[in-house]
Motif scaffolding. Structure first.
Motif, PDB file in Angstrom:
ATOM      1  N   ALA A 189      20.304  -2.218   6.461  1.00 35.95           N
ATOM      2  CA  ALA A 189      19.670  -3.441   5.796  1.00 35.95           C
ATOM      3  C   ALA A 189      18.219  -3.453   6.146  1.00 35.95           C
ATOM      4  O   ALA A 189      17.432  -3.761   5.320  1.00 35.95           O
ATOM      5  CB  ALA A 189      20.440  -4.483   6.560  1.00 35.95           C
ATOM      6  N   ALA A 190      17.799  -3.055   7.217  1.00 37.80           N
ATOM      7  CA  ALA A 190      16.622  -2.890   7.647  1.00 37.80           C
ATOM      8  C   ALA A 190      15.460  -2.094   7.030  1.00 37.80           C
ATOM      9  O   ALA A 190      14.666  -2.290   6.449  1.00 37.80           O
ATOM     10  CB  ALA A 190      16.507  -2.541   9.079  1.00 37.80           C
ATOM     11  N   SER A 191      16.023  -0.772   6.925  1.00 33.15           N
ATOM     12  CA  SER A 191      15.339   0.328   6.155  1.00 33.15           C
ATOM     13  C   SER A 191      15.384  -0.148   4.613  1.00 33.15           C
ATOM     14  O   SER A 191      14.457   0.230   3.967  1.00 33.15           O
ATOM     15  CB  SER A 191      15.963   1.620   6.469  1.00 33.15           C
ATOM     16  N   GLY A 192      16.556  -0.762   4.056  1.00 34.50           N
ATOM     17  CA  GLY A 192      16.255  -0.934   2.682  1.00 34.50           C
ATOM     18  C   GLY A 192      15.264  -2.058   2.304  1.00 34.50           C
ATOM     19  O   GLY A 192      14.362  -1.958   1.373  1.00 34.50           O
ATOM     20  N   GLN A 193      15.130  -3.074   3.141  1.00 32.38           N
ATOM     21  CA  GLN A 193      14.302  -4.374   3.177  1.00 32.38           C
ATOM     22  C   GLN A 193      12.527  -3.633   3.226  1.00 32.38           C
ATOM     23  O   GLN A 193      11.791  -3.851   2.561  1.00 32.38           O
ATOM     24  CB  GLN A 193      14.290  -5.186   3.990  1.00 32.38           C
ATOM     25  N   THR A 194      12.581  -2.800   4.187  1.00 31.21           N
ATOM     26  CA  THR A 194      11.209  -2.181   4.690  1.00 31.21           C
ATOM     27  C   THR A 194      10.680  -1.290   3.529  1.00 31.21           C
ATOM     28  O   THR A 194       9.653  -1.279   3.028  1.00 31.21           O
ATOM     29  CB  THR A 194      11.097  -1.379   5.932  1.00 31.21           C
ATOM     30  N   SER A 195      11.747  -0.628   2.874  1.00 29.80           N
ATOM     31  CA  SER A 195      11.504   0.129   1.939  1.00 29.80           C
ATOM     32  C   SER A 195      11.032  -0.556   0.554  1.00 29.80           C
ATOM     33  O   SER A 195      10.301  -0.205  -0.057  1.00 29.80           O
ATOM     34  CB  SER A 195      12.407   1.215   1.514  1.00 29.80           C
ATOM     35  N   TRP A 196      11.909  -1.500   0.322  1.00 28.45           N
ATOM     36  CA  TRP A 196      11.493  -2.359  -0.766  1.00 28.45           C
ATOM     37  C   TRP A 196      10.244  -2.901  -0.824  1.00 28.45           C
ATOM     38  O   TRP A 196       9.388  -2.758  -1.747  1.00 28.45           O
ATOM     39  CB  TRP A 196      12.619  -3.292  -0.800  1.00 28.45           C
ATOM     40  N   ILE A 197       9.697  -3.504   0.432  1.00 32.33           N
ATOM     41  CA  ILE A 197       8.608  -4.267   0.624  1.00 32.33           C
ATOM     42  C   ILE A 197       7.386  -3.157   0.741  1.00 32.33           C
ATOM     43  O   ILE A 197       6.289  -3.433  -0.243  1.00 32.33           O
ATOM     44  CB  ILE A 197       8.279  -4.637   2.135  1.00 32.33           C
ATOM     45  N   LEU A 198       7.625  -1.964   0.803  1.00 34.12           N
ATOM     46  CA  LEU A 198       6.422  -0.958   0.686  1.00 34.12           C
ATOM     47  C   LEU A 198       6.417   0.037  -0.649  1.00 34.12           C
ATOM     48  O   LEU A 198       5.721   0.916  -0.588  1.00 34.12           O
ATOM     49  CB  LEU A 198       6.518  -0.019   1.812  1.00 34.12           C
ATOM     50  N   ARG A 199       7.346  -0.482  -1.503  1.00 36.34           N
ATOM     51  CA  ARG A 199       7.440   0.531  -2.608  1.00 36.34           C
ATOM     52  C   ARG A 199       6.070   0.158  -3.549  1.00 36.34           C
ATOM     53  O   ARG A 199       5.211  -0.984  -3.184  1.00 36.34           O
ATOM     54  CB  ARG A 199       8.622   0.016  -3.611  1.00 36.34           C
ATOM     55  N   PRO A 200       5.506   1.010  -4.239  1.00 34.83           N
ATOM     56  CA  PRO A 200       6.516   2.294  -4.844  1.00 34.83           C
ATOM     57  C   PRO A 200       5.879   3.561  -4.045  1.00 34.83           C
ATOM     58  O   PRO A 200       5.194   3.538  -3.437  1.00 34.83           O
ATOM     59  CB  PRO A 200       5.723   2.436  -6.171  1.00 34.83           C
ATOM     60  N   TYR A 201       7.080   4.358  -4.070  1.00 36.31           N
ATOM     61  CA  TYR A 201       6.868   5.833  -3.588  1.00 36.31           C
ATOM     62  C   TYR A 201       6.775   6.729  -4.605  1.00 36.31           C
ATOM     63  O   TYR A 201       5.850   7.650  -4.513  1.00 36.31           O
ATOM     64  CB  TYR A 201       8.369   6.303  -2.681  1.00 36.31           C
ATOM     65  N   LEU A 202       7.857   6.828  -5.496  1.00 37.56           N
ATOM     66  CA  LEU A 202       7.821   7.713  -6.642  1.00 37.56           C
ATOM     67  C   LEU A 202       7.287   7.172  -7.887  1.00 37.56           C
ATOM     68  O   LEU A 202       7.762   6.260  -8.282  1.00 37.56           O
ATOM     69  CB  LEU A 202       9.016   8.334  -6.839  1.00 37.56           C
ATOM     70  N   VAL A 203       6.111   7.645  -8.407  1.00 35.67           N
ATOM     71  CA  VAL A 203       5.417   6.924  -9.484  1.00 35.67           C
ATOM     72  C   VAL A 203       5.225   7.964 -10.570  1.00 35.67           C
ATOM     73  O   VAL A 203       4.889   9.349 -10.137  1.00 35.67           O
ATOM     74  CB  VAL A 203       3.992   6.433  -9.127  1.00 35.67           C
ATOM     75  N   ARG A 204       5.449   7.595 -11.792  1.00 32.64           N
ATOM     76  CA  ARG A 204       5.427   8.446 -12.778  1.00 32.64           C
ATOM     77  C   ARG A 204       4.029   8.928 -13.157  1.00 32.64           C
ATOM     78  O   ARG A 204       2.971   8.111 -12.853  1.00 32.64           O
ATOM     79  CB  ARG A 204       5.943   7.656 -14.137  1.00 32.64           C
ATOM     80  N   PRO A 205       3.946  10.211 -13.539  1.00 31.07           N
ATOM     81  CA  PRO A 205       2.519  10.843 -13.657  1.00 31.07           C
ATOM     82  C   PRO A 205       1.695  10.080 -14.499  1.00 31.07           C
ATOM     83  O   PRO A 205       0.279   9.850 -14.171  1.00 31.07           O
ATOM     84  CB  PRO A 205       3.002  12.062 -14.115  1.00 31.07           C
ATOM     85  N   GLN A 206       2.199   9.302 -15.561  1.00 28.56           N
ATOM     86  CA  GLN A 206       1.278   8.629 -16.457  1.00 28.56           C
ATOM     87  C   GLN A 206       0.851   7.259 -16.116  1.00 28.56           C
ATOM     88  O   GLN A 206       0.160   6.723 -16.739  1.00 28.56           O
ATOM     89  CB  GLN A 206       2.107   8.586 -17.684  1.00 28.56           C
ATOM     90  N   SER A 207       1.107   6.859 -14.873  1.00 25.30           N
ATOM     91  CA  SER A 207       0.801   5.550 -14.491  1.00 25.30           C
ATOM     92  C   SER A 207      -0.569   5.676 -14.246  1.00 25.30           C
ATOM     93  O   SER A 207      -1.165   6.510 -13.580  1.00 25.30           O
ATOM     94  CB  SER A 207       1.459   5.192 -13.245  1.00 25.30           C
ATOM     95  N   ALA A 208      -1.226   4.607 -14.712  1.00 21.90           N
ATOM     96  CA  ALA A 208      -2.756   4.749 -14.684  1.00 21.90           C
ATOM     97  C   ALA A 208      -3.364   4.109 -13.296  1.00 21.90           C
ATOM     98  O   ALA A 208      -3.916   4.831 -12.597  1.00 21.90           O
ATOM     99  CB  ALA A 208      -3.594   3.701 -15.666  1.00 21.90           C
ATOM    100  N   GLU A 209      -2.688   3.083 -12.797  1.00 21.68           N
ATOM    101  CA  GLU A 209      -2.927   2.555 -11.306  1.00 21.68           C
ATOM    102  C   GLU A 209      -2.012   2.709 -10.636  1.00 21.68           C
ATOM    103  O   GLU A 209      -0.699   2.507 -11.163  1.00 21.68           O
ATOM    104  CB  GLU A 209      -3.487   1.021 -11.632  1.00 21.68           C
ATOM    105  N   VAL A 210      -2.351   2.872  -9.261  1.00 24.56           N
ATOM    106  CA  VAL A 210      -1.124   2.780  -8.195  1.00 24.56           C
ATOM    107  C   VAL A 210      -1.498   1.749  -7.198  1.00 24.56           C
ATOM    108  O   VAL A 210      -2.632   2.278  -6.508  1.00 24.56           O
ATOM    109  CB  VAL A 210      -0.845   4.300  -7.808  1.00 24.56           C
TER     110      VAL A 210
END
Lengths: 379, 250
Positions: B174-195
């Protein structure tokens, strides 16, 4: 008189002329010095009067009375005794000479050889001052110091000031088997932790009424912390409302539900005292407060970072359910322990009553929380 | 340096011994330091590898956010561990519990460090977006299992050991799920212009999990079925395929 060989007290082959090396302390067994031939059953004429000749060449013709018990061949007169140092001589000079020629052994504290040296020293110290020319003078050991040397030579020149070594090895005692102190023994996890941690002390079954009241207060204060976490979503007055609302349900169950349970149990003859019921309530409050306080940071994180009120309410409710359930569990378990002495029929009734009490407590608690906590749909 | 290396070996090879030292509060300083280093280094490297799927600034972002997420989850979980363990008849001092959780996280960091080259190779060989996300989730799960080994050994034998362990797992998820959700994204598609470093507060872990569960059952509804107070959802935003691992609906 039977005679045993005293060859272990006699120095080995010492070079040069010297006095009789017979150091037998019992003059009765020594035919050379025994003044009373009637009492001497040893017919040994002991022709060995010169230490140059091997004393082991005893020509004792009487095998019945001269029993050589030295069967291990080490010359100590005993079948199993290890060979002695050869420092016990008839005179200081002979001792010095024999000692310097004796094979050196490494010094080993507490070894058999050291014991022998100590014995020699003890005899020398405790002996009467030898009479001049007497046999005792010849048989008195001179020193147990390692005879290297100048010190020994000096001692020979000044026998009055010559002092033997005074070391006394400590009597050998087998080491006692290691037993760790009681405080270091590792008991079961529950006992160990209960005695060491603050949480374990909070859930302890011991203590007087004041201690129980203090623990109940601590439990309620901890529950307030969870309420503060829930109120963090809105902030302001919501903090106070939630901080008061969370422990309110616990108090309601303890004050409203538990007396009813005690009355019902008493109707069935259950031996539940008021003190035991108070202890159960205290443990329930403390346990619930402990869990709720532990979940408070996570709950605050959820309710603050969740976008929807539904998700925040769900997170808050999960924490309330977990904390309330564990508190109820402690309360019921303590009550069950108190009823161990009851008969089977009473216990069966008590179990039913406790199940009913559990359902009642869940409903009552949810009713209070639902009414007092805005986050979960109240107020 | 040698003591740290010894402590790392202890964390890796002797989780029971490490857990025992935590409970006995025996030489905690070096053990804690080694666990923190392992956690930070392993998570940074693994995050950088995940961020390398797009490259550029995301490599740095993911490298920072991974250890941040793990440490935040630990901070949120440990008090709950302490309270739940005490309520289940296994009270442990807070100091010992903190160290135990840190050592467990350090072991997970070392496991992530070990999986990082494999993940990087898979990405380099051209694995797709979903495949990369799945591989990262798998590595994260295996690291969690490695951490769980320390936590369960720290509970020792006795009643309610499994219950307490399951409670720990649920709390940490529960804790790691929410912290990960808050701090996303981690894996971004290469064609994404802005991160972005973090996305704006949209949805939550529980909601995303619920939506993902419904999606896995073939029930595709609007996103605001859960978020009843949310603004009208964008077209195609009702499904969050991989929860916190994805770059979010696009």
């Amino acid at each position: 008189m039977p005679r045993t060989s005293t060859s272990y007290l006699v120095a080995g082959p010492a070079p040069g002329p010297g006095p009789d090396t017979n150091t037998d302390p019992d003059p009765d067994t020594d035919p050379d010095t025994d003044p009373d031939p009637d009492t001497d059953t040893d017919t040994d004429t002991d022709p060995d009067t010169d230490p140059d000749t091997d004393p082991d060449t005893d020509t004792d013709p009487d095998p019945d009375t001269d029993t050589d018990t030295d069967t291990d061949g080490d010359g100590d007169g005993h079948p199993d005794r290890p060979p002695r140092h050869r420092f016990a001589t008839s005179s200081p000079r002979a001792f010095l000479v024999s000692a310097t020629r004796a094979p050196r052994r490494p010094f080993r504290l507490g070894s058999e050889g050291d014991t022998s040296m100590t014995e020699v020293a003890r005899r020398w110290v405790s002996a009467e001052p030898p009479r001049e020319g007497s046999a005792d003078e010849a048989s008195t050991p001179t020193s147990c110091k390692d005879p290297t040397a100048e010190s020994s030579a000096s001692a020979l020149e000044h026998p009055a000031t010559f002092e033997p070594a005074t070391f006394e090895p400590a009597p050998f005692e087998p080491p006692a088997p290691f037993e760790p102190p009681a405080a270091l023994e590792r008991p079961a996890v529950l006992e160990l932790s209960s005695s060491l941690t603050w949480a374990g002390e909070l859930l302890s079954e011991e203590g007087d009424a004041r201690a129980l009241a203090r623990r109940a207060g601590v439990g309620l204060a901890l529950a307030c912390a969870y309420g503060l976490a829930l109120g963090a979503r809105e902030g302001g007055a919501s903090l106070v409302v939630h901080a008061l609302g969370v422990p309110a349900a616990l108090v309601a169950v303890a004050l409203v539900g538990l007396p009813s349970l005690c009355i019902v149990l008493a109707l069935f003859g259950a031996p539940l005292s008021l003190g035991r019921a108070s202890l159960a309530a205290t443990r329930g409050l403390a346990s619930a407060g402990l869990v709720l306080a532990g979940l408070a940071p996570l709950a605050a994180f959820y309710v603050v970072t969740s976008e929807s009120p539904t998700a925040a309410a769900l997170a808050a409710s999960l924490g309330l359910v977990v904390g309330g359930a564990l508190g109820l569990r402690h309360l019921v378990l303590t009550l069950r322990d108190a009823l161990e002495e009851a008969g089977p029929a009473v216990r069966a009734w008590a179990t039913l009553c406790q199940i009913g009490f559990g359902v009642f407590a869940v409903l009552l608690g949810w009713r209070v929380w639902g009414a007092m906590l805005p986050l979960v749909g109240g107020a | 340096m040698a003591p740290i290396a010894d402590e790392l070996a202890t964390i890796l090879r002797d989780p029971a011994g490490a857990a025992r030292r935590c409970l006995d509060e025996d030489r905690l300083r070096s053990l804690t330091l080694a666990a923190l280093l392992a956690l930070a280094f392993g998570a940074v490297v693994f995050g950088a590898v995940v961020g390398s799927y797009r490259g550029g600034i995301q490599l740095l972002f993911a490298g920072v956010k991974f250890p941040l997420s793990m440490v935040a989850a630990l901070v949120l979980s440990v008090p709950a561990f302490h309270g739940v363990a005490a309520a289940l008849g296994r009270p442990v001092s807070l100091r010992a519990m903190i160290t135990l959780a840190l050592v467990a996280a350090g072991r997970a960091g070392l496991a992530l460090l070990a999986f990082a080259p494999v993940l990087w190779l898979a990405m380099d060989l051209g694995v797709g977006y979903h495949g990369a996300a799945l591989a990262a989730v798998l590595a994260y799960a295996l690291a969690g299992v490695a951490a769980l080994g320390v936590l369960l050994r720290g509970l020792r034998a006795g009643r309610h050991r499994i219950t307490t362990g399951l409670a720990f797992v649920a709390i940490f998820l529960a804790a790691s799920g929410q912290t990960s959700w808050i701090l996303r994204p981690y894996l971004v598609r290469p064609q994404s212009a802005e991160v972005p470093f973090v996305r704006s507060l949209e949805g939550d872990f529980l909601g995303a999990t619920a939506v993902s569960l419904r999606s896995s059952l073939g029930i595709y509804g609007r996103r605001d079925a859960w978020h009843d107070d949310a603004a009208p959802a964008r077209e195609g935003a009702g499904v969050v395929p991989l929860g916190p691992w994805s770059g979010g609906p696009r």
